[in-house]
Write a protein that holds these residues in place. Structure first.
Motif, PDB file in Angstrom:
ATOM      1  N   PHE A  71       0.839  -1.195   0.000  1.00  0.00           N
ATOM      2  CA  PHE A  71       0.000   0.000   0.000  1.00  0.00           C
ATOM      3  C   PHE A  71       0.880   1.254   0.000  1.00  0.00           C
ATOM      4  N   VAL A  72       0.692   2.083  -1.024  1.00  0.00           N
ATOM      5  CA  VAL A  72       1.509   3.290  -1.173  1.00  0.00           C
ATOM      6  C   VAL A  72       0.606   4.493  -1.461  1.00  0.00           C
ATOM      7  N   SER A  73       1.151   5.677  -1.241  1.00  0.00           N
ATOM      8  CA  SER A  73       0.412   6.903  -1.547  1.00  0.00           C
ATOM      9  C   SER A  73       0.516   7.210  -3.035  1.00  0.00           C
ATOM     10  N   ASP A  74      -0.304   8.158  -3.494  1.00  0.00           N
ATOM     11  CA  ASP A  74      -0.230   8.584  -4.893  1.00  0.00           C
ATOM     12  C   ASP A  74       1.153   9.148  -5.216  1.00  0.00           C
ATOM     13  N   ALA A  75       1.710   9.900  -4.265  1.00  0.00           N
ATOM     14  CA  ALA A  75       3.037  10.485  -4.481  1.00  0.00           C
ATOM     15  C   ALA A  75       4.098   9.399  -4.595  1.00  0.00           C
ATOM     16  N   GLN A  76       3.996   8.374  -3.744  1.00  0.00           N
ATOM     17  CA  GLN A  76       4.958   7.260  -3.813  1.00  0.00           C
ATOM     18  C   GLN A  76       4.817   6.508  -5.132  1.00  0.00           C
ATOM     19  N   PHE A  77       3.577   6.311  -5.576  1.00  0.00           N
ATOM     20  CA  PHE A  77       3.336   5.611  -6.836  1.00  0.00           C
ATOM     21  C   PHE A  77       3.911   6.414  -7.999  1.00  0.00           C
ATOM     22  N   ASP A  78       3.698   7.733  -7.968  1.00  0.00           N
ATOM     23  CA  ASP A  78       4.259   8.600  -9.011  1.00  0.00           C
ATOM     24  C   ASP A  78       5.778   8.492  -9.048  1.00  0.00           C
ATOM     25  N   ALA A  79       6.393   8.462  -7.862  1.00  0.00           N
ATOM     26  CA  ALA A  79       7.852   8.371  -7.780  1.00  0.00           C
ATOM     27  C   ALA A  79       8.344   7.042  -8.338  1.00  0.00           C
ATOM     28  N   MET A  80       7.600   5.978  -8.088  1.00  0.00           N
ATOM     29  CA  MET A  80       7.984   4.658  -8.605  1.00  0.00           C
ATOM     30  C   MET A  80       7.885   4.614 -10.128  1.00  0.00           C
ATOM     31  N   ILE A  81       6.868   5.275 -10.670  1.00  0.00           N
ATOM     32  CA  ILE A  81       6.749   5.360 -12.134  1.00  0.00           C
ATOM     33  C   ILE A  81       7.929   6.143 -12.706  1.00  0.00           C
ATOM     34  N   GLU A  82       8.253   7.257 -12.066  1.00  0.00           N
ATOM     35  CA  GLU A  82       9.347   8.118 -12.522  1.00  0.00           C
ATOM     36  C   GLU A  82      10.676   7.373 -12.527  1.00  0.00           C
ATOM     37  N   LYS A  83      10.868   6.500 -11.540  1.00  0.00           N
ATOM     38  CA  LYS A  83      12.117   5.738 -11.424  1.00  0.00           C
ATOM     39  C   LYS A  83      12.079   4.427 -12.207  1.00  0.00           C
ATOM     40  N   ASP A  84      10.994   4.188 -12.957  1.00  0.00           N
ATOM     41  CA  ASP A  84      10.840   2.970 -13.757  1.00  0.00           C
ATOM     42  C   ASP A  84      10.947   1.720 -12.875  1.00  0.00           C
ATOM     43  N   GLU A  85      10.243   1.738 -11.752  1.00  0.00           N
ATOM     44  CA  GLU A  85      10.307   0.636 -10.800  1.00  0.00           C
ATOM     45  C   GLU A  85       9.200  -0.395 -10.977  1.00  0.00           C
ATOM     46  N   PHE A  86       8.361  -0.220 -12.008  1.00  0.00           N
ATOM     47  CA  PHE A  86       7.287  -1.176 -12.243  1.00  0.00           C
ATOM     48  C   PHE A  86       7.546  -2.007 -13.487  1.00  0.00           C
ATOM     49  N   TYR A  87       7.203  -3.292 -13.415  1.00  0.00           N
ATOM     50  CA  TYR A  87       7.138  -4.108 -14.623  1.00  0.00           C
ATOM     51  C   TYR A  87       5.942  -3.661 -15.462  1.00  0.00           C
ATOM     52  N   GLU A  88       4.827  -3.461 -14.766  1.00  0.00           N
ATOM     53  CA  GLU A  88       3.607  -3.009 -15.427  1.00  0.00           C
ATOM     54  C   GLU A  88       2.733  -2.325 -14.383  1.00  0.00           C
ATOM     55  N   TRP A  89       1.913  -1.373 -14.854  1.00  0.00           N
ATOM     56  CA  TRP A  89       0.962  -0.733 -13.951  1.00  0.00           C
ATOM     57  C   TRP A  89      -0.235  -0.246 -14.758  1.00  0.00           C
ATOM     58  N   ALA A  90      -1.362  -0.065 -14.073  1.00  0.00           N
ATOM     59  CA  ALA A  90      -2.573   0.367 -14.771  1.00  0.00           C
ATOM     60  C   ALA A  90      -3.553   0.977 -13.776  1.00  0.00           C
ATOM     61  N   PRO A  91      -4.376   1.932 -14.241  1.00  0.00           N
ATOM     62  CA  PRO A  91      -5.439   2.472 -13.388  1.00  0.00           C
ATOM     63  C   PRO A  91      -6.635   1.521 -13.381  1.00  0.00           C
ATOM     64  N   VAL A  92      -7.210   1.317 -12.206  1.00  0.00           N
ATOM     65  CA  VAL A  92      -8.379   0.448 -12.060  1.00  0.00           C
ATOM     66  C   VAL A  92      -9.348   1.096 -11.071  1.00  0.00           C
ATOM     67  N   PHE A  93     -10.513   1.517 -11.555  1.00  0.00           N
ATOM     68  CA  PHE A  93     -11.536   2.110 -10.696  1.00  0.00           C
ATOM     69  C   PHE A  93     -10.974   3.216  -9.795  1.00  0.00           C
ATOM     70  N   ASN A  94     -10.351   4.194 -10.405  1.00  0.00           N
ATOM     71  CA  ASN A  94      -9.850   5.395  -9.721  1.00  0.00           C
ATOM     72  C   ASN A  94      -8.615   5.173  -8.846  1.00  0.00           C
ATOM     73  N   TYR A  95      -8.082   3.972  -8.858  1.00  0.00           N
ATOM     74  CA  TYR A  95      -6.835   3.692  -8.144  1.00  0.00           C
ATOM     75  C   TYR A  95      -5.827   3.144  -9.143  1.00  0.00           C
ATOM     76  N   ARG A  96      -4.595   2.987  -8.699  1.00  0.00           N
ATOM     77  CA  ARG A  96      -3.573   2.434  -9.583  1.00  0.00           C
ATOM     78  C   ARG A  96      -2.935   1.200  -8.953  1.00  0.00           C
ATOM     79  N   TYR A  97      -2.600   0.248  -9.811  1.00  0.00           N
ATOM     80  CA  TYR A  97      -1.974  -0.993  -9.369  1.00  0.00           C
ATOM     81  C   TYR A  97      -0.738  -1.239 -10.236  1.00  0.00           C
ATOM     82  N   GLY A  98       0.327  -1.736  -9.629  1.00  0.00           N
ATOM     83  CA  GLY A  98       1.538  -1.998 -10.393  1.00  0.00           C
ATOM     84  C   GLY A  98       2.368  -3.113  -9.773  1.00  0.00           C
ATOM     85  N   THR A  99       3.213  -3.729 -10.585  1.00  0.00           N
ATOM     86  CA  THR A  99       4.086  -4.819 -10.128  1.00  0.00           C
ATOM     87  C   THR A  99       5.501  -4.292  -9.935  1.00  0.00           C
TER      88      THR A  99
END
Length: 221
Positions: A71-99
């Motif tokens: 469980f992470v905040s929106d800011a943490q999720f944004d930072a993980m995207i910026e650092k290319d830390e996900f294999y894949e991610w997608a928005p689902v029902f107003n939230y985001r999920y990523g590996t």
């Protein structure tokens, strides 16, 4: 032959050779059996772990951070995207999920297999990031009328929702050729046998048997 007997020798018992883990992907249209196959596989095979996703949604009662989700905040999720830390991610029902990559890559190196219950879009993203470790299986229904019957038998969705799922199912099925394996789920038990056969065979690929080089050197003296 049982996996633990692979290298047995009269008078000498040898454990399995070390190997690199794999990312085992199951996809299917809703109602075709992906979730059922995933549950059966996790129950039957102790070497497989379900991939734990990061999510921006709040933790629900009974859920454990790091077990059910990271469980992470929106800011943490944004930072993980910026650092290319996900294999894949997608928005689902107003939230985001990523590996998260780091957790998975460490496990793969240690020989851990991970199960991914994801759609074709997530599968494409995984392949783009790490094709050598990914094995994808697409599960097809025996027919569209049977798929509708299964969706209706759940008794969970309205007719309009089922119509929507059926429409999306045909779009999802169109991506079948992008997968390594395709299995028709006309019988749950037989489908499960085929899925496990694929997993066992992929574990034995030469490129994943990291212990082969020292073993063969020992054989050759």
């Amino acid at each position: 032959m049982a996996e633990t007997d692979m290298h047995s020798h009269p008078g000498k018992s040898r454990p399995d050779l070390e190997r690199r883990g794999l990312m085992f992907i199951l996809s299917s249209p809703s109602g075709a059996g992906k979730t059922t196959m995933s549950r059966m596989l996790l129950t039957a095979d102790e070497q497989v772990k379900l991939s734990v996703s990061a999510t921006t949604r709040a933790k629900r009662p009974g859920e454990i951070d790091g077990v059910d989700y990271h469980f992470v905040s929106d800011a943490q999720f944004d930072a993980m995207i910026e650092k290319d830390e996900f294999y894949e991610w997608a928005p689902v029902f107003n939230y985001r999920y990523g590996t998260p990559k780091g957790y998975i890559r460490k496990g793969l190196k240690d020989g851990q297999d991970f199960l991914f219950d994801i759609d074709w879009q997530g599968t494409q993203q995984l392949y783009q990031k790490d094709q050598q470790d990914a094995v994808s299986v697409f599960i097809l229904p025996p027919s569209l009328p049977e798929l509708r019957r299964r969706l209706e038998s759940r008794g969970q969705d309205s007719q309009s929702t089922i119509d929507d799922r059926m429409s999306r199912a045909q779009a999802e099925i169109s991506h079948w050729a992008e997968y390594d394996y395709v299995v028709v789920n006309d019988d749950v038990d037989q489908c499960f046998v085929k899925v496990r056969e694929i997993l066992h065979a992929e574990r034995r690929k030469r490129t994943r048997q990291t212990g082969l080089i020292p073993f063969v050197r020992e054989l050759m003296g």
